[in-house]
Design a protein around this motif. Structure first.
Motif, PDB file in Angstrom:
ATOM      1  N   ASN A 108       0.825  -1.206   0.000  1.00  0.00           N
ATOM      2  CA  ASN A 108       0.000   0.000   0.000  1.00  0.00           C
ATOM      3  C   ASN A 108       0.858   1.255   0.000  1.00  0.00           C
ATOM      4  N   ASN A 109       1.762   1.345   0.967  1.00  0.00           N
ATOM      5  CA  ASN A 109       2.649   2.505   1.066  1.00  0.00           C
ATOM      6  C   ASN A 109       4.011   2.070   1.600  1.00  0.00           C
ATOM      7  N   CYS A 110       5.002   2.915   1.372  1.00  0.00           N
ATOM      8  CA  CYS A 110       6.336   2.663   1.905  1.00  0.00           C
ATOM      9  C   CYS A 110       6.919   3.984   2.397  1.00  0.00           C
ATOM     10  N   TYR A 111       7.519   3.954   3.602  1.00  0.00           N
ATOM     11  CA  TYR A 111       8.091   5.156   4.197  1.00  0.00           C
ATOM     12  C   TYR A 111       9.526   4.843   4.638  1.00  0.00           C
ATOM     13  N   LYS A 112      10.387   5.840   4.563  1.00  0.00           N
ATOM     14  CA  LYS A 112      11.797   5.601   4.874  1.00  0.00           C
ATOM     15  C   LYS A 112      12.355   6.735   5.722  1.00  0.00           C
ATOM     16  N   HIS A 141      -4.456  -6.107   7.189  1.00  0.00           N
ATOM     17  CA  HIS A 141      -3.807  -4.839   6.883  1.00  0.00           C
ATOM     18  C   HIS A 141      -2.828  -4.511   8.013  1.00  0.00           C
ATOM     19  N   CYS A 142      -1.567  -4.302   7.669  1.00  0.00           N
ATOM     20  CA  CYS A 142      -0.549  -4.134   8.703  1.00  0.00           C
ATOM     21  C   CYS A 142       0.645  -3.372   8.146  1.00  0.00           C
ATOM     22  N   ALA A 143       1.625  -3.134   9.014  1.00  0.00           N
ATOM     23  CA  ALA A 143       2.861  -2.470   8.597  1.00  0.00           C
ATOM     24  C   ALA A 143       4.044  -3.172   9.239  1.00  0.00           C
ATOM     25  N   PHE A 144       5.103  -3.346   8.467  1.00  0.00           N
ATOM     26  CA  PHE A 144       6.370  -3.892   8.952  1.00  0.00           C
ATOM     27  C   PHE A 144       7.394  -2.760   8.966  1.00  0.00           C
ATOM     28  N   CYS A 145       8.091  -2.602  10.062  1.00  0.00           N
ATOM     29  CA  CYS A 145       9.085  -1.536  10.163  1.00  0.00           C
ATOM     30  C   CYS A 145      10.426  -2.120  10.605  1.00  0.00           C
TER      31      CYS A 145
END
Length: 257
Positions: free
Chosen positions: A10-14, A31-35
């Motif tokens: 969905n999205n990517c942040y750096k 729906h989740c996020a891996f950091c």
């Protein structure tokens, strides 16, 4: 995470010390996020990283999983020869509590990082409470660390244990004489079957060749890993002198050959 059959991006942040991917796990529509995190080395730097990670959690608004090297501990016993938590460790512990993260337990080893006689558990996986509700059978396990200072940590859950095994290869295969010609011949003989079927069928001759040509390498790697485990055990028990250091250096030199 690059497999589009398992994840949808969905999205990517750096940031300077983290990389966050917001995704959907297709198997359960989660729906989740891996950091992925590499913690700073100073207290000021660490505080800045924790603040950025809090912002990312608010931005994504989905269950989040932080993982990797945080460069900090949260318990006194997680760093050898330490009798109290430092100020930055207290900061880290408070941050985990403030944004309500769960620190997944690692039961098969006490420390994850070794350098000389220093040992600590600075590698961990922190997840939202919603993550543990979705994956009730989630746990961590450590893998052999090889020549790295860190033990790799694997996150597992029973919901994914039945997934198909990925196709794997070794770099050493491609530099071995006759390997590519063998692959071309086997691939041609498989005819017009589906691509994934060819890969599955190819594992048989690849496994056979590996056993014949590389079995000695496998045994050597196992011996090296066992020696490294013994050295780590000595460091854990505060037995680390010049002899052990020389033994480790010799071991590293042998592994690089």
């Amino acid at each position: 995470m690059w497999d589009v059959m398992l994840f949808r991006m969905n999205n990517c942040y750096k940031g300077e010390r983290w990389l966050c991917a917001e995704r959907v796990l297709l198997k359960n529509d989660f729906h989740c996020a891996f950091c992925l995190v590499y913690g700073a080395h100073t207290r000021v730097g660490k505080l800045a990283v924790w603040e950025e990670l809090s912002f990312i959690a608010g931005l994504c608004q989905v269950p989040i999983c932080y993982m990797s090297d945080f460069n900090e501990v949260i318990q006194v016993e997680e760093r050898k020869s330490q009798d109290r938590l430092t100020a930055s460790a207290e900061d880290f512990k408070s941050w985990i509590q403030d944004i309500q993260l769960v620190d997944l337990s690692l039961n098969d080893r006490k420390f994850t990082w070794f350098r000389g006689c220093s040992c600590s558990r600075i590698d961990r996986v922190l997840v939202s409470v919603e993550w543990t509700e979705e994956f009730s059978e989630i746990w961590l396990k450590g893998e052999p660390r090889g020549l790295s200072d860190h033990y790799p940590i694997i996150v597992e859950d029973i919901i994914f244990r039945g997934s198909p095994r990925p196709f794997r290869s070794l770099d050493s295969w491609f530099t071995h004489e006759g390997f590519l010609s063998m692959v071309r011949k086997e691939w041609k003989n498989l005819g017009e079957i589906q691509f994934t079927g060819k890969l599955k069928a190819l594992t048989v001759p690849l496994g056979r060749r590996h056993k014949v040509k590389f079995s000695d390498m496998d045994k050597k790697i196992q011996r090296f890993e066992e020696e490294i485990r013994k050295i780590d055990e000595l460091a854990r028990n505060k037995v680390y002198d010049g002899t052990v250091e020389a033994r480790k250096k010799a071991l590293v030199s042998c592994c690089k050959q």
